[in-house]
Design a protein around this motif. Sequence first.
Motif, mmCIF file in Angstrom:
data_model
loop_
_atom_site.group_PDB
_atom_site.id
_atom_site.type_symbol
_atom_site.label_atom_id
_atom_site.label_comp_id
_atom_site.label_asym_id
_atom_site.label_seq_id
_atom_site.Cartn_x
_atom_site.Cartn_y
_atom_site.Cartn_z
ATOM 1 N N GLY A 145 0.806 -1.374 -0.029
ATOM 2 C CA GLY A 145 -0.065 0.136 -0.131
ATOM 3 C C GLY A 145 0.909 1.171 0.062
ATOM 4 O O GLY A 145 2.204 1.210 -0.239
ATOM 5 N N GLY A 146 0.093 2.193 0.058
ATOM 6 C CA GLY A 146 0.798 3.696 0.001
ATOM 7 C C GLY A 146 1.852 3.722 1.101
ATOM 8 O O GLY A 146 2.976 4.193 1.060
ATOM 9 N N LEU A 147 1.816 3.476 2.311
ATOM 10 C CA LEU A 147 2.355 3.358 3.579
ATOM 11 C C LEU A 147 3.620 2.262 3.434
ATOM 12 O O LEU A 147 4.825 2.404 3.564
ATOM 13 C CB LEU A 147 1.787 3.517 5.022
ATOM 14 N N GLY A 148 2.907 1.082 3.249
ATOM 15 C CA GLY A 148 3.620 -0.115 3.309
ATOM 16 C C GLY A 148 4.757 -0.134 2.419
ATOM 17 O O GLY A 148 5.835 -0.780 2.857
ATOM 18 N N HIS A 149 4.512 0.328 1.237
ATOM 19 C CA HIS A 149 5.717 0.167 0.082
ATOM 20 C C HIS A 149 6.830 0.868 0.537
ATOM 21 O O HIS A 149 8.008 0.757 0.040
ATOM 22 C CB HIS A 149 5.249 0.296 -1.331
ATOM 23 N N ILE A 150 6.542 2.072 1.176
ATOM 24 C CA ILE A 150 7.584 3.190 1.694
ATOM 25 C C ILE A 150 8.303 2.405 2.944
ATOM 26 O O ILE A 150 9.599 2.568 2.961
ATOM 27 C CB ILE A 150 6.958 4.355 1.637
ATOM 28 N N ALA A 151 7.571 1.872 3.590
ATOM 29 C CA ALA A 151 8.168 1.363 4.889
ATOM 30 C C ALA A 151 8.950 0.047 4.330
ATOM 31 O O ALA A 151 10.216 0.047 4.998
ATOM 32 C CB ALA A 151 6.995 0.541 5.631
ATOM 33 N N VAL A 152 8.821 -0.614 3.643
ATOM 34 C CA VAL A 152 9.433 -1.879 3.021
ATOM 35 C C VAL A 152 10.898 -0.954 2.560
ATOM 36 O O VAL A 152 12.005 -1.630 2.844
ATOM 37 C CB VAL A 152 8.754 -2.431 1.768
ATOM 38 N N GLN A 153 10.904 -0.200 1.917
ATOM 39 C CA GLN A 153 12.123 0.592 1.309
ATOM 40 C C GLN A 153 12.937 1.064 2.441
ATOM 41 O O GLN A 153 13.991 0.973 2.450
ATOM 42 C CB GLN A 153 11.855 1.630 0.151
ATOM 43 N N LEU A 154 12.305 1.789 3.397
ATOM 44 C CA LEU A 154 13.031 2.374 4.403
ATOM 45 C C LEU A 154 13.626 1.503 5.394
ATOM 46 O O LEU A 154 14.850 1.435 5.702
ATOM 47 C CB LEU A 154 12.023 3.198 5.261
ATOM 48 N N ALA A 155 12.832 0.468 5.383
ATOM 49 C CA ALA A 155 13.534 -0.566 6.581
ATOM 50 C C ALA A 155 14.621 -1.646 5.978
ATOM 51 O O ALA A 155 15.715 -1.723 6.471
ATOM 52 C CB ALA A 155 12.180 -1.848 6.851
ATOM 53 N N SER A 156 14.303 -1.827 4.699
ATOM 54 C CA SER A 156 15.468 -2.962 3.700
ATOM 55 C C SER A 156 16.674 -2.120 3.377
ATOM 56 O O SER A 156 17.740 -2.135 3.562
ATOM 57 C CB SER A 156 14.891 -3.594 2.835
ATOM 58 N N ARG A 157 16.663 -0.805 2.778
ATOM 59 C CA ARG A 157 17.320 0.047 2.126
ATOM 60 C C ARG A 157 17.855 1.154 2.914
ATOM 61 O O ARG A 157 19.170 1.601 2.873
ATOM 62 C CB ARG A 157 16.797 0.597 0.844
#
Length: 362
Positions: A190-202
């Motif tokens: 989702g809108g928040l989720g796909h950014i959270a994934v990037q912030l967490a992993s990258r």
Amino acid sequence: MAAVDIPKQYKAAVYDAPGTLSTKVETLDTPDPGAGEVLIHLTHSGVCHSDLGIMENSWAALPYPTQKGQVGGHEGVGTIVKMGPATENAAVKVGDRVGIKWMAGTCGSCLPCLEGADAQCQKGKISGYYTPGTFQQYVTSQADYVTPIPDNLKSEDAAPMLCAGVTTFAALRRSQARSGQWVVISGAGGGLGHIAVQLASRGMAMRVIGIDAGSKEKLVRDCGAEHFIDVTKHDDKSIAEEVVKTADGLGASAVIVCTASNKAYAQSIDMLRFGGTLVCVGLPEGEPEPIGNAFPAKMVFKGITIASTAVGNRKDAIEVLDFAARGVVKTVSRLEKIDKLPNVFQDMKEGKLSGRAVIDLQ
């Protein structure tokens, strides 16, 4: 700088029938900035699930129903075109590109403000809820609370960072998870989720397990998730077992619930390892429900913590915009014109929206 031509009227999308999914494009008179304010010519605004909840009056926890004629939105980017009185010492000026966040302004002097808890400001104003929001071409805002936008970051990419980005950044920090540890992002596509994934992993070197519908698997993996779980193929027990199995047989150090689902919250408890943290972000619609499966004995014996975040503070916003400016995080967005806002909300409501929708106000 040469004088800026400011029109007397402009276009805005208003909630013409609060309680339903409906917006109407109307012509409004351009406001004059008051003391300590600036007038901003907005060019882009992100669309958040919170906007849907406010428009439909579906959050029972809100103190008042949304007013007819309310301009929604809280992820706005534009250029300052006029300074109001008493802004001589402001850090911004005419011509600066700035952003408007969920919190449109704070008092800066209450205890929450002094401790960096902007969302708990006792006199805070929420953009798009009893304060004019960002689904419009012109808006006034508090001069000392707008956020500068990095020069090399496109406005359509910056807009989602002002809520989705700053909120998930704050949530990951609140989780206390460290580099190399497993983190679950529920609602990862989702809108928040796909950014959270990037912030967490990258951005934070965490190992990410993304959970969402199967149609969003590619997006979630492209954003940096090591493992993906299709929520539609599991029941409450098997989805937790899959997380534990993936996370070294112990479970995740943190679960960030970005989706507005009571079921997702109930599932999250059994996904956590000892000493793990559940961070509440998504707000389910309807009558409030307690977090299912959060039994005191289970919490005590596993040493589990429940934390939450509504949004980050000004410093968080600046830092997450820097991540985006450096290319660490990239919003996957769908650009639409202002008259297509109802279509965006409908797709959001039906779970068809991947990433973030951004309204082009130009």
